[in-house]
Scaffold this motif. Structure first.
Motif, PDB file in Angstrom:
ATOM      1  N   LEU A  89       0.803  -1.229   0.000  1.00 36.99           N
ATOM      2  CA  LEU A  89       0.000   0.000   0.000  1.00 36.99           C
ATOM      3  C   LEU A  89       0.837   1.282   0.000  1.00 36.99           C
ATOM      4  N   PRO A  90       1.901   1.378   0.795  1.00 38.64           N
ATOM      5  CA  PRO A  90       2.679   2.626   0.775  1.00 38.64           C
ATOM      6  C   PRO A  90       3.334   2.941  -0.573  1.00 38.64           C
ATOM      7  N   LYS A  91       3.417   1.943  -1.458  1.00 43.42           N
ATOM      8  CA  LYS A  91       4.098   2.142  -2.738  1.00 43.42           C
ATOM      9  C   LYS A  91       3.146   2.185  -3.932  1.00 43.42           C
ATOM     10  N   VAL A  92       1.861   1.994  -3.687  1.00 43.96           N
ATOM     11  CA  VAL A  92       0.905   1.864  -4.791  1.00 43.96           C
ATOM     12  C   VAL A  92       0.884   3.105  -5.680  1.00 43.96           C
ATOM     13  N   ARG A  93       0.711   4.270  -5.095  1.00 44.17           N
ATOM     14  CA  ARG A  93       0.598   5.491  -5.893  1.00 44.17           C
ATOM     15  C   ARG A  93       1.890   5.774  -6.653  1.00 44.17           C
ATOM     16  N   ASP A  94       3.030   5.601  -6.024  1.00 44.66           N
ATOM     17  CA  ASP A  94       4.305   5.861  -6.701  1.00 44.66           C
ATOM     18  C   ASP A  94       4.517   4.901  -7.869  1.00 44.66           C
ATOM     19  N   MET A  95       4.155   3.630  -7.696  1.00 45.22           N
ATOM     20  CA  MET A  95       4.324   2.666  -8.788  1.00 45.22           C
ATOM     21  C   MET A  95       3.393   2.998  -9.946  1.00 45.22           C
ATOM     22  N   ASP A  96       2.177   3.441  -9.624  1.00 42.48           N
ATOM     23  CA  ASP A  96       1.236   3.801 -10.683  1.00 42.48           C
ATOM     24  C   ASP A  96       1.737   5.012 -11.464  1.00 42.48           C
ATOM     25  N   GLU A  97       2.245   6.016 -10.758  1.00 41.44           N
ATOM     26  CA  GLU A  97       2.752   7.218 -11.418  1.00 41.44           C
ATOM     27  C   GLU A  97       3.991   6.898 -12.257  1.00 41.44           C
ATOM     28  N   ALA A  98       4.849   6.020 -11.756  1.00 43.20           N
ATOM     29  CA  ALA A  98       6.076   5.655 -12.476  1.00 43.20           C
ATOM     30  C   ALA A  98       5.806   4.627 -13.571  1.00 43.20           C
ATOM     31  N   GLU A  99       4.605   4.023 -13.563  1.00 44.63           N
ATOM     32  CA  GLU A  99       4.244   2.963 -14.513  1.00 44.63           C
ATOM     33  C   GLU A  99       5.278   1.844 -14.486  1.00 44.63           C
ATOM     34  N   SER A 100       5.641   1.462 -13.266  1.00 47.90           N
ATOM     35  CA  SER A 100       6.677   0.439 -13.110  1.00 47.90           C
ATOM     36  C   SER A 100       6.514  -0.266 -11.775  1.00 47.90           C
ATOM     37  N   MET A 101       6.771  -1.565 -11.764  1.00 49.10           N
ATOM     38  CA  MET A 101       6.704  -2.348 -10.538  1.00 49.10           C
ATOM     39  C   MET A 101       7.994  -2.169  -9.757  1.00 49.10           C
ATOM     40  N   ASP A 102       7.874  -1.871  -8.484  1.00 47.09           N
ATOM     41  CA  ASP A 102       9.051  -1.742  -7.628  1.00 47.09           C
ATOM     42  C   ASP A 102       9.742  -3.106  -7.517  1.00 47.09           C
ATOM     43  N   PRO A 103      11.025  -3.209  -7.898  1.00 44.08           N
ATOM     44  CA  PRO A 103      11.720  -4.502  -7.814  1.00 44.08           C
ATOM     45  C   PRO A 103      11.703  -5.108  -6.418  1.00 44.08           C
ATOM     46  N   ALA A 104      11.682  -4.253  -5.395  1.00 52.72           N
ATOM     47  CA  ALA A 104      11.644  -4.765  -4.023  1.00 52.72           C
ATOM     48  C   ALA A 104      10.332  -5.502  -3.747  1.00 52.72           C
ATOM     49  N   ILE A 105       9.238  -5.034  -4.355  1.00 57.09           N
ATOM     50  CA  ILE A 105       7.941  -5.714  -4.209  1.00 57.09           C
ATOM     51  C   ILE A 105       8.011  -7.090  -4.847  1.00 57.09           C
ATOM     52  N   VAL A 106       8.581  -7.165  -6.044  1.00 60.70           N
ATOM     53  CA  VAL A 106       8.701  -8.452  -6.737  1.00 60.70           C
ATOM     54  C   VAL A 106       9.515  -9.428  -5.890  1.00 60.70           C
ATOM     55  N   GLU A 107      10.619  -8.956  -5.362  1.00 61.64           N
ATOM     56  CA  GLU A 107      11.472  -9.808  -4.522  1.00 61.64           C
ATOM     57  C   GLU A 107      10.704 -10.314  -3.306  1.00 61.64           C
ATOM     58  N   GLN A 108       9.929  -9.434  -2.686  1.00 60.96           N
ATOM     59  CA  GLN A 108       9.191  -9.834  -1.490  1.00 60.96           C
ATOM     60  C   GLN A 108       8.034 -10.781  -1.807  1.00 60.96           C
ATOM     61  N   LEU A 109       7.460 -10.653  -3.002  1.00 61.15           N
ATOM     62  CA  LEU A 109       6.423 -11.607  -3.400  1.00 61.15           C
ATOM     63  C   LEU A 109       6.988 -13.024  -3.426  1.00 61.15           C
ATOM     64  N   PHE A 110       8.218 -13.158  -3.907  1.00 57.49           N
ATOM     65  CA  PHE A 110       8.868 -14.473  -3.889  1.00 57.49           C
ATOM     66  C   PHE A 110       9.199 -14.895  -2.462  1.00 57.49           C
ATOM     67  N   GLU A 111       9.755 -13.971  -1.688  1.00 55.54           N
ATOM     68  CA  GLU A 111      10.132 -14.299  -0.312  1.00 55.54           C
ATOM     69  C   GLU A 111       8.928 -14.719   0.517  1.00 55.54           C
ATOM     70  N   GLN A 112       7.772 -14.145   0.203  1.00 59.50           N
ATOM     71  CA  GLN A 112       6.551 -14.482   0.924  1.00 59.50           C
ATOM     72  C   GLN A 112       5.907 -15.760   0.418  1.00 59.50           C
ATOM     73  N   GLY A 113       6.404 -16.323  -0.675  1.00 63.19           N
ATOM     74  CA  GLY A 113       5.835 -17.547  -1.211  1.00 63.19           C
ATOM     75  C   GLY A 113       4.624 -17.346  -2.088  1.00 63.19           C
ATOM     76  N   LEU A 114       4.304 -16.101  -2.427  1.00 66.42           N
ATOM     77  CA  LEU A 114       3.099 -15.828  -3.212  1.00 66.42           C
ATOM     78  C   LEU A 114       3.261 -16.138  -4.694  1.00 66.42           C
ATOM     79  N   MET A 115       4.469 -16.441  -5.118  1.00 64.16           N
ATOM     80  CA  MET A 115       4.694 -16.785  -6.525  1.00 64.16           C
ATOM     81  C   MET A 115       4.774 -18.299  -6.726  1.00 64.16           C
ATOM     82  N   SER A 116       4.509 -19.054  -5.675  1.00 67.27           N
ATOM     83  CA  SER A 116       4.649 -20.518  -5.791  1.00 67.27           C
ATOM     84  C   SER A 116       3.549 -21.250  -5.036  1.00 67.27           C
ATOM     85  N   VAL A 117       2.357 -20.689  -5.029  1.00 69.76           N
ATOM     86  CA  VAL A 117       1.293 -21.213  -4.169  1.00 69.76           C
ATOM     87  C   VAL A 117       1.000 -22.687  -4.439  1.00 69.76           C
ATOM     88  N   GLU A 118       0.877 -23.072  -5.713  1.00 71.53           N
ATOM     89  CA  GLU A 118       0.538 -24.463  -6.036  1.00 71.53           C
ATOM     90  C   GLU A 118       1.738 -25.313  -6.434  1.00 71.53           C
TER      91      GLU A 118
END
Length: 447
Positions: A89-118
């Protein structure tokens, strides 16, 4: 935060009980992680499986509401909700304005296991059930639909394709990467091949060492972040769509390039690109599945993916609704009372929440039927169609409820509305969904 998989240990014991959860902090966060979970058995599901022709006796199973969640699914919902609020949430507006995904978010999605659910645990994944993935997608979309669709495409299209159709060698090589650090992309659409996906012009020819792919793809999600691409090309044009075959292409392969990143109305932090293939050499072991079966794979995978898009839309609708009603019931006053207290507003709020609830039931029903091994094609089409319609209506009304504060880019209301428009377009337009529903109904009711 600890990682998600320690909060969601999907361990099923012989007696059907979940194993105790071991909460261990990870370096990325204080939320628990999916990826550190290990269990030898299939992840707990709220419904029995009907795979491999096994139709269980359901007479002794108590009936539950569609939205009743297992312990695993509740944990997924709660932990992803917290992760999305605290980290994304703290990065949503900045990512939308920059039209780019924050690499740190992508890294954390993997660290959280959200990219490998099944993905099975033997390959480093969480080994959870399909509905858990749908719940995660919905919860992410309540905060940022752009992040949600990255997770959706990676899980429901890319990971599913490799798990279902990949050789053992491909699974061993790529699933551990897809589970831990490699974003995947699903490359089907082309400039003249959108709704008519089987009119694709990208071609593949066989060589002594494998294949060469030539052509271009358009509207490809995750293209900028991905390093793994599932590419559909016609290996035998004389057979028409029955020549379509699926291949795995690695980023950096000679002849492969990202030609253009689209500037979009909504989900702007999600990359959407044009890809070019100029005699891209693919080793023979990177054939995904069987020759000429690509069209069947694409149909089957997209049917599952539509449930994910429907979940993205219900999550978006919930996010827009909650953002607006909190404002009109707590902050915005006119004529000496909160705007949300006027009867006309209350009727709109009640109608909107009813529609969101109905859409969510369609989504959960489709997910449960898919898990049970039942035919879910029409259910997926209905869920995607209606959820996208509801997301558009509710997010549009939410802007109006908030007045000027809904129209400015200081808040998220206008972003939810912009993001909603894609729901009626990708992974099958609304008209395509209605065609599917009507054809299946006609088949059922024709003598």
């Amino acid at each position: 935060m600890s990682s998600i998989s320690h909060a969601i240990r999907p361990t099923v014991r012989a007696a059907g009980r979940l194993a105790s959860r071991n909460l261990v902090a990870s370096r990325a966060s204080t939320l628990p992680s999916l990826t550190q979970t290990r269990s030898p058995l299939r992840a707990f599901s709220a419904i029995p499986s009907r795979r491999n022709g096994d139709f269980p006796d359901l007479t002794d199973i108590p009936t539950t509401p569609l939205t009743h969640l297992s312990e695993v699914e509740v944990a997924m919902k709660d932990t992803v909700s917290k992760f999305a609020s605290d980290v994304i949430l703290p990065k949503v507006r900045d990512m939308d304005e920059a039209e780019s995904m924050d690499p740190a978010i992508v890294e954390q999605l993997f660290e959280q296991g959200l990219m490998s659910v099944e993905i099975p645990e033997e390959y480093g994944g969480a080994g959870m059930n399909f509905t858990a993935a749908i719940i995660g997608i919905e919860e992410l979309a309540r905060v940022d639909p752009s992040v949600s669709v990255m997770v959706d495409v990676h899980n429901t299209l890319v990971n599913t394709a490799v798990m279902k159709y990949g050789s053992n060698a491909l699974k061993k090589k790529y699933l551990p990467k897809l589970a831990t650090n490699t974003v995947g992309s699903f490359c089907l659409s082309e400039p003249v091949s959108g709704s008519d996906a089987f009119a694709l012009a990208t071609k593949a020819v066989e060589t002594a060492d494998g294949f060469k792919i030539t052509g271009s793809k358009m509207w490809i999600t995750n293209a900028m972040e991905a390093e793994f691409y599932i590419v559909f090309a016609n290996l035998d044009p004389s057979k028409g769509y029955k020549g379509i075959t699926a291949f795995v292409v690695d980023k950096g392969t000679k002849g492969f390039s990202i030609a253009k990143k689209e500037k979009k109305l909504g989900i702007r932090a999600s990359s959407t690109c044009v890809l070019n293939f100029d005699d891209v050499e693919v080793p023979k072991e990177n054939l995904l599945g069987e020759r000429g079966q690509g069209y069947k794979y694409a149909i089957g995978i997209l049917n599952e993916g539509r449930i994910g898009i429907a979940a993205q839309m219900t999550g978006l609708a919930l996010g827009a609704f909650e953002n607006a009603v909190k404002y009109v019931w707590n902050d915005r006053k006119q004529f000496g009372q909160f705007v949300g207290e006027f009867q006309g507003m209350q009727h709109q709020i009640a109608q909107s929440y009813t529609e969101i609830t109905a859409a969510r039931h369609l989504v959960y029903n489709a997910a449960r039927k898919k898990e049970a091994g039942e035919d879910f094609v029409m259910d997926a089409a209905m869920a995607k169609l209606y959820a996208s319609q509801v997301a558009g209506r509710v997010s549009g009304l939410a802007v109006e409820w908030m007045g000027g504060m809904g129209f400015v880019r200081e808040g998220l209301a206008e972003k939810y509305w912009r993001d909603s428009k894609i729901g009626a377009i990708y992974e099958g337009t609304s008209n395509i969904q209605m065609n599917t529903i009507a054809k299946l109904l006609q088949k059922e009711y024709t003598n």
